[in-house]
Design a protein around this motif. Structure first.
Motif, PDB file in Angstrom:
ATOM      1  N   GLN A   1      44.197  29.501   6.367  1.00  0.00           N
ATOM      2  CA  GLN A   1      44.801  29.376   5.028  1.00  0.00           C
ATOM      3  C   GLN A   1      45.607  30.646   4.720  1.00  0.00           C
ATOM      4  O   GLN A   1      46.576  30.612   3.972  1.00  0.00           O
ATOM      5  CB  GLN A   1      43.721  29.165   3.976  1.00  0.00           C
ATOM      6  CG  GLN A   1      42.756  30.323   3.822  1.00  0.00           C
ATOM      7  CD  GLN A   1      41.619  30.025   2.866  1.00  0.00           C
ATOM      8  OE1 GLN A   1      41.488  28.901   2.410  1.00  0.00           O
ATOM      9  NE2 GLN A   1      40.811  31.011   2.552  1.00  0.00           N
ATOM     10  N   GLN A   2      45.195  31.753   5.344  1.00  0.00           N
ATOM     11  CA  GLN A   2      45.866  33.020   5.059  1.00  0.00           C
ATOM     12  C   GLN A   2      47.228  33.121   5.738  1.00  0.00           C
ATOM     13  O   GLN A   2      47.968  34.075   5.507  1.00  0.00           O
ATOM     14  CB  GLN A   2      44.943  34.176   5.422  1.00  0.00           C
ATOM     15  CG  GLN A   2      43.656  34.052   4.596  1.00  0.00           C
ATOM     16  CD  GLN A   2      42.759  35.231   4.677  1.00  0.00           C
ATOM     17  OE1 GLN A   2      42.899  36.050   5.550  1.00  0.00           O
ATOM     18  NE2 GLN A   2      41.820  35.332   3.763  1.00  0.00           N
TER      19      GLN A   2
ATOM     20  N   TYR B   1      46.368  40.377   9.742  1.00  0.00           N
ATOM     21  CA  TYR B   1      45.802  39.051  10.024  1.00  0.00           C
ATOM     22  C   TYR B   1      46.701  37.958   9.430  1.00  0.00           C
ATOM     23  O   TYR B   1      47.064  36.997  10.116  1.00  0.00           O
ATOM     24  CB  TYR B   1      44.399  38.962   9.429  1.00  0.00           C
ATOM     25  CG  TYR B   1      43.706  37.645   9.679  1.00  0.00           C
ATOM     26  CD1 TYR B   1      43.174  37.345  10.933  1.00  0.00           C
ATOM     27  CD2 TYR B   1      43.569  36.689   8.667  1.00  0.00           C
ATOM     28  CE1 TYR B   1      42.529  36.139  11.176  1.00  0.00           C
ATOM     29  CE2 TYR B   1      42.928  35.489   8.894  1.00  0.00           C
ATOM     30  CZ  TYR B   1      42.414  35.208  10.150  1.00  0.00           C
ATOM     31  OH  TYR B   1      41.791  34.003  10.381  1.00  0.00           O
ATOM     32  N   ALA B   2      47.062  38.116   8.150  1.00  0.00           N
ATOM     33  CA  ALA B   2      47.867  37.081   7.494  1.00  0.00           C
ATOM     34  C   ALA B   2      49.241  36.963   8.147  1.00  0.00           C
ATOM     35  O   ALA B   2      49.768  35.857   8.308  1.00  0.00           O
ATOM     36  CB  ALA B   2      47.997  37.385   6.003  1.00  0.00           C
ATOM     37  N   VAL B   3      49.822  38.099   8.555  1.00  0.00           N
ATOM     38  CA  VAL B   3      51.125  38.049   9.239  1.00  0.00           C
ATOM     39  C   VAL B   3      50.983  37.285  10.561  1.00  0.00           C
ATOM     40  O   VAL B   3      51.796  36.418  10.895  1.00  0.00           O
ATOM     41  CB  VAL B   3      51.685  39.467   9.473  1.00  0.00           C
ATOM     42  CG1 VAL B   3      52.922  39.425  10.354  1.00  0.00           C
ATOM     43  CG2 VAL B   3      52.010  40.147   8.139  1.00  0.00           C
ATOM     44  N   SER B   4      49.907  37.577  11.297  1.00  0.00           N
ATOM     45  CA  SER B   4      49.729  36.881  12.590  1.00  0.00           C
ATOM     46  C   SER B   4      49.532  35.388  12.372  1.00  0.00           C
ATOM     47  O   SER B   4      50.092  34.563  13.113  1.00  0.00           O
ATOM     48  CB  SER B   4      48.547  37.480  13.369  1.00  0.00           C
ATOM     49  OG  SER B   4      47.300  37.146  12.792  1.00  0.00           O
ATOM     50  N   LYS B   5      48.786  35.020  11.349  1.00  0.00           N
ATOM     51  CA  LYS B   5      48.498  33.599  11.135  1.00  0.00           C
ATOM     52  C   LYS B   5      49.712  32.856  10.554  1.00  0.00           C
ATOM     53  O   LYS B   5      49.905  31.667  10.812  1.00  0.00           O
ATOM     54  CB  LYS B   5      47.273  33.430  10.235  1.00  0.00           C
ATOM     55  CG  LYS B   5      45.979  33.884  10.920  1.00  0.00           C
ATOM     56  CD  LYS B   5      45.706  33.077  12.192  1.00  0.00           C
ATOM     57  CE  LYS B   5      44.358  33.382  12.809  1.00  0.00           C
ATOM     58  NZ  LYS B   5      44.048  32.532  13.981  1.00  0.00           N
TER      59      LYS B   5
ATOM     60  N   GLY C   1      39.886  27.172   5.807  1.00  0.00           N
ATOM     61  CA  GLY C   1      39.575  28.048   4.676  1.00  0.00           C
ATOM     62  C   GLY C   1      38.418  28.937   5.094  1.00  0.00           C
ATOM     63  O   GLY C   1      38.291  29.300   6.262  1.00  0.00           O
ATOM     64  N   ARG C   2      37.565  29.288   4.146  1.00  0.00           N
ATOM     65  CA  ARG C   2      36.438  30.170   4.497  1.00  0.00           C
ATOM     66  C   ARG C   2      35.340  29.335   5.152  1.00  0.00           C
ATOM     67  O   ARG C   2      34.689  28.529   4.505  1.00  0.00           O
ATOM     68  CB  ARG C   2      35.919  30.864   3.240  1.00  0.00           C
ATOM     69  CG  ARG C   2      34.767  31.790   3.509  1.00  0.00           C
ATOM     70  CD  ARG C   2      35.149  33.030   4.302  1.00  0.00           C
ATOM     71  NE  ARG C   2      35.964  33.939   3.498  1.00  0.00           N
ATOM     72  CZ  ARG C   2      36.675  34.952   3.993  1.00  0.00           C
ATOM     73  NH1 ARG C   2      36.669  35.189   5.282  1.00  0.00           N
ATOM     74  NH2 ARG C   2      37.390  35.712   3.201  1.00  0.00           N
TER      75      ARG C   2
ATOM     76  N   ASP D   1      40.123  23.435   3.920  1.00  0.00           N
ATOM     77  CA  ASP D   1      39.818  24.602   3.080  1.00  0.00           C
ATOM     78  C   ASP D   1      39.100  24.260   1.784  1.00  0.00           C
ATOM     79  O   ASP D   1      39.049  25.112   0.887  1.00  0.00           O
ATOM     80  CB  ASP D   1      41.135  25.331   2.764  1.00  0.00           C
ATOM     81  CG  ASP D   1      42.069  24.502   1.912  1.00  0.00           C
ATOM     82  OD1 ASP D   1      41.803  23.295   1.719  1.00  0.00           O
ATOM     83  OD2 ASP D   1      43.075  25.045   1.404  1.00  0.00           O
ATOM     84  N   GLY D   2      38.582  23.047   1.664  1.00  0.00           N
ATOM     85  CA  GLY D   2      37.881  22.678   0.429  1.00  0.00           C
ATOM     86  C   GLY D   2      38.775  22.769  -0.800  1.00  0.00           C
ATOM     87  O   GLY D   2      38.271  22.893  -1.918  1.00  0.00           O
TER      88      GLY D   2
END
Ligand SMILES: NC(=O)c1ccc[n+]([C@@H]2O[C@H](COP(=O)([O-])OP(=O)(O)OC[C@H]3O[C@@H](n4cnc5c(N)ncnc54)[C@H](O)[C@@H]3O)[C@@H](O)[C@H]2O)c1
Length: 261
Positions: free
Chosen positions: A153-154, A165-169, A196-197, A255-256
């Motif tokens: 989700q990030q 992390y968010a840039v890679s994803k 999601g989490r 992600d709920g």
């Protein structure tokens, strides 16, 4: 048994989400290459058996192949192995990934390089090797192969303090779109998953339900619980199955409801 006769590779399949996906695909009849840099799960509640043992003792078909997704030779030998053992590669699940949470000022070059090398270069190498094989195969029910890239989700938002992390994803989401455009005409479907989490061993303290990250995540997730690896495995099964046709280039949030607002 929706995947009888199909073959799959799952990276990062010793633990967490990859483990649940490998077990689910095998339960649906796929022959699975479980790949990881380790055999034992980092954490899976009380069950610490290697993924291949879980699959084989349930009557499924699986082998383990050690590969670091950021190493070209490892990735090539992984794809060679699935072809050697099972004849073709129908489903490639690019799941291996590392997490990191810092803002840019706290992100060292080492952390940046580590996350990019597994989360982005690893996905690039695995997509390239898988598609190299898939374009040579005869289609089965119109499809030469399916690639499923695990993002997050990030990858869709700018979460505070998850810079690298968010840039890679986010890069993984774009890789999925780009490959879908380039290879749909070859009969290859490329889709993604954005968990999601999900409770796995990834995040330090994640098992501790008093952890502030978990407390925040529970409050932020509209569905009244955190995710389970099996939630993601169900979505991976759909994208891997004949129920998924004419869908390509999309990354499906699991992600709920987190990304809904
Ligand atoms: N758990 C979550 O909340 C969550 C949320 C969003 C996205 N994701 C993504 O889902 C994927 C799986 O996460 P998880 O929570 O199951 O993690 P996990 O840490 O439980 O499992 C990851 C597995 O990947 C393996 N791995 C690490 N580096 C590797 C490498 N270089 N080559 C091959 N294997 C390697 C590890 O050994 C481990 O078995 C990751 O891509 C992660 O970013 C997880």
């Amino acid at each position: 048994m929706r995947l009888t006769g199909r073959t799959a590779v799952v990276t990062g399949a010793a633990s967490g989400i990859g483990r649940a996906i490998a077990i689910r695909l095998a339960a649906e009849g796929a022959s699975v290459v479980v790949s990881d840099i380790r055999t034992d799960p980092i954490w899976d509640g009380l069950n610490t058996e290697p993924t291949t043992d879980v699959i084989v003792s349930a009557g499924g078909t699986a082998i383990f192949h050690k590969a670091d997704v950021s190493v070209t030779d490892d990735v090539h030998s992984l794809i060679q192995r699935v072809v050697q053992e099972y004849g073709r590669l129908d489903i490639m699940i690019n799941n291996a990934g590392l997490v990191g949470s810092h803002n840019i000022l706290e992100t060292t070059e080492g952390e940046w390089d580590r996350l990019m090398s597994v989360n982005l270069r690893g996905q690039f190498l695995c997509c390239k090797a898988a598609i190299t094989q898939m374009v040579t195969q005869e289609p089965v029910v119109e499809i030469r192969g399916r690639v499923i890239n695990v993002s997050s989700q990030q990858g869709f938002i700018g979460p505070p303090d998850y810079f690298a992390y968010a840039v890679s994803k986010g890069g993984v989401v774009q890789m999925t779109r780009q490959l879908s455009t380039d290879y749909a005409r070859h009969g290859i479907l490329v889709n993604g998953l954005a968990p999601g989490r999900i409770i796995t061993g990834t995040h330090p303290g994640e098992i501790d339900m008093t952890d502030p990250v978990l407390t925040y995540s529970r409050a932020r997730t509209p569905y009244p619980r955190l995710g389970r690896a099996d939630d993601v495995a169900g979505a991976a099964l759909f994208l891997s199955s004949d129920d998924c046709t004419f869908i390509s280039g999309h990354t499906l949030p699991v992600d709920g409801g987190w990304l809904a607002y």
